[in-house]
Scaffold this motif. Structure first.
Motif, mmCIF file in Angstrom:
data_model
loop_
_atom_site.group_PDB
_atom_site.id
_atom_site.type_symbol
_atom_site.label_atom_id
_atom_site.label_comp_id
_atom_site.label_asym_id
_atom_site.label_seq_id
_atom_site.Cartn_x
_atom_site.Cartn_y
_atom_site.Cartn_z
ATOM 1 N N GLY A 81 0.805 -1.421 0.129
ATOM 2 C CA GLY A 81 -0.004 -0.067 0.458
ATOM 3 C C GLY A 81 0.412 1.340 -0.373
ATOM 4 O O GLY A 81 0.602 2.724 -0.139
ATOM 5 N N ASP A 82 2.219 1.048 0.421
ATOM 6 C CA ASP A 82 3.112 2.465 0.484
ATOM 7 C C ASP A 82 3.159 3.041 -1.127
ATOM 8 O O ASP A 82 3.677 3.995 -1.146
ATOM 9 C CB ASP A 82 4.019 2.072 1.417
ATOM 10 N N VAL A 83 2.995 2.237 -2.125
ATOM 11 C CA VAL A 83 3.626 2.241 -3.119
ATOM 12 C C VAL A 83 2.329 2.157 -3.808
ATOM 13 O O VAL A 83 1.909 1.778 -4.119
ATOM 14 C CB VAL A 83 4.330 1.093 -3.980
ATOM 15 N N THR A 84 2.053 3.767 -4.504
ATOM 16 C CA THR A 84 1.112 4.084 -5.646
ATOM 17 C C THR A 84 1.802 4.547 -6.880
ATOM 18 O O THR A 84 0.792 4.922 -7.568
ATOM 19 C CB THR A 84 0.700 5.424 -4.490
ATOM 20 N N GLY A 85 2.668 3.933 -7.164
ATOM 21 C CA GLY A 85 3.382 5.078 -8.698
ATOM 22 C C GLY A 85 4.744 4.685 -8.473
ATOM 23 O O GLY A 85 5.032 4.005 -8.134
ATOM 24 N N ALA A 86 4.269 4.730 -10.374
ATOM 25 C CA ALA A 86 6.510 4.899 -10.526
ATOM 26 C C ALA A 86 7.157 5.437 -9.664
ATOM 27 O O ALA A 86 6.272 6.703 -9.397
ATOM 28 C CB ALA A 86 6.136 3.966 -12.520
ATOM 29 N N PHE A 87 8.416 5.041 -9.567
ATOM 30 C CA PHE A 87 9.594 6.005 -8.944
ATOM 31 C C PHE A 87 9.452 7.358 -10.317
ATOM 32 O O PHE A 87 9.974 6.341 -11.482
ATOM 33 C CB PHE A 87 10.505 5.614 -8.802
ATOM 34 N N ASP A 88 9.122 8.193 -10.456
ATOM 35 C CA ASP A 88 9.122 9.273 -12.052
ATOM 36 C C ASP A 88 10.328 10.544 -11.747
ATOM 37 O O ASP A 88 10.699 11.221 -12.216
ATOM 38 C CB ASP A 88 8.041 9.886 -12.485
ATOM 39 N N LYS A 89 11.974 9.503 -10.906
ATOM 40 C CA LYS A 89 12.731 10.532 -10.892
ATOM 41 C C LYS A 89 14.358 9.863 -11.640
ATOM 42 O O LYS A 89 13.536 8.529 -12.059
ATOM 43 C CB LYS A 89 13.576 10.644 -9.804
ATOM 44 N N ASP A 90 15.164 10.990 -11.371
ATOM 45 C CA ASP A 90 16.222 9.795 -12.581
ATOM 46 C C ASP A 90 17.103 8.186 -11.887
ATOM 47 O O ASP A 90 17.137 8.651 -10.364
ATOM 48 C CB ASP A 90 17.321 10.746 -12.634
#
Length: 262
Positions: free
Chosen positions: A193-202
């Motif tokens: 549940g802590d992951v709400t989406g992709a990691f959009d940083k470098d």
């Protein structure tokens, strides 16, 4: 909290966290930490059940990411910290970035993908557990006794960095690592549940060209979670790329960090 080893002084540049892999420790990364600390503070950790950090029954990546988040809340930068993770530490660092993106400024993953692997390191644990420490008076004794079960001298040397000869004990919670091996070589289907989406940083995936841990078949899974992922490999290098080609590895890290004006 995890045992931390801090190298260098805090500067205006963003600090750098190093997360070791299975059977490793902060100590294994001492030379690289020192070289990378010329212009920024470097934080290395002993992961749970490794080194002098605490023992626990679980080795899930969610739990390990939580451990790293706790370290960064104390030692990291307000705007996020550059994070490097190798192998198991790479998976823990990926989970950290996915579940606590505010703590990570950029992510470097060394020779691992966010996938489940079929190999197991259980035979190495079996060999370490079977070692009769009563017969070990010096490290070379242990090396000789392990040779039959672990023929690769480099692997033995790496493992023996976690043996305290005078105390006759391992700085590894071997039974828990054996019990949790499926989770360590795995990657959760449900990221939690802590992951709400992709990691959009470098994000930078650096692999050893001779290693089979990072394959082109993994690209789709990697890109789905890390859409800004960039990939590179070090020639003539295997899974322990930082040990096999330390200068080239450091050069790749330095080039990555030079992208930032921090």
């Amino acid at each position: 909290m995890l045992n931390t080893v801090i190298t260098g002084q805090a500067t205006e540049k963003t600090p750098f966290l190093i997360v070791h892999g299975l059977f490793g420790s902060a100590r294994n990364w001492g030379v690289i930490a020192k070289r990378m600390s010329q212009d920024r503070q470097v934080i290395a950790v002993d992961m749970r059940n490794h080194g002098t950090s605490f023992c626990a029954d679980s080795m899930t990546y969610a739990d390990m990411a939580g451990d790293l988040a706790e370290v960064l809340r104390v030692h990291g930068a307000p705007n996020g910290t550059h994070v490097l993770g190798h192998s198991m530490g790479g998976k823990a660092s990926m989970m950290l970035a996915l579940s606590h993106p505010d703590l990570v400024k950029s992510l470097i993953v060394a020779d691992i993908s966010p996938v489940t692997y079929e190999h197991t390191n259980k035979p190495l644990i079996d060999a370490m557990q079977a070692l009769d420490l009563s017969k070990v008076e010096k490290r070379s004794d242990a090396d000789a006794l392990l040779a039959a079960d672990i023929p690769d001298a480099g692997v033995r040397a790496f493992l023996l960095q976690s043996l305290v000869v005078k105390d006759k004990n391992w700085l590894l919670n071997l039974q828990v690592l054996a019990n949790e091996m499926p989770k360590i070589v795995g990657w959760p289907d449900d990221l939690g549940g802590d992951v709400t989406g992709a990691f959009d940083k470098d994000t930078f995936f650096l692999s050893g060209a001779n290693s089979d841990y990072v394959l082109r078949d993994h690209r789709a899974a990697t890109k789905s979670l890390f859409p800004k992922a960039k990939f590179a490999s070090l020639p003539d290098t295997g899974h322990w790329l930082h040990a096999e080609k330390p200068r080239e590895f450091e050069a790749a890290l330095t080039a990555w960090l030079s992208r930032y004006d921090d």
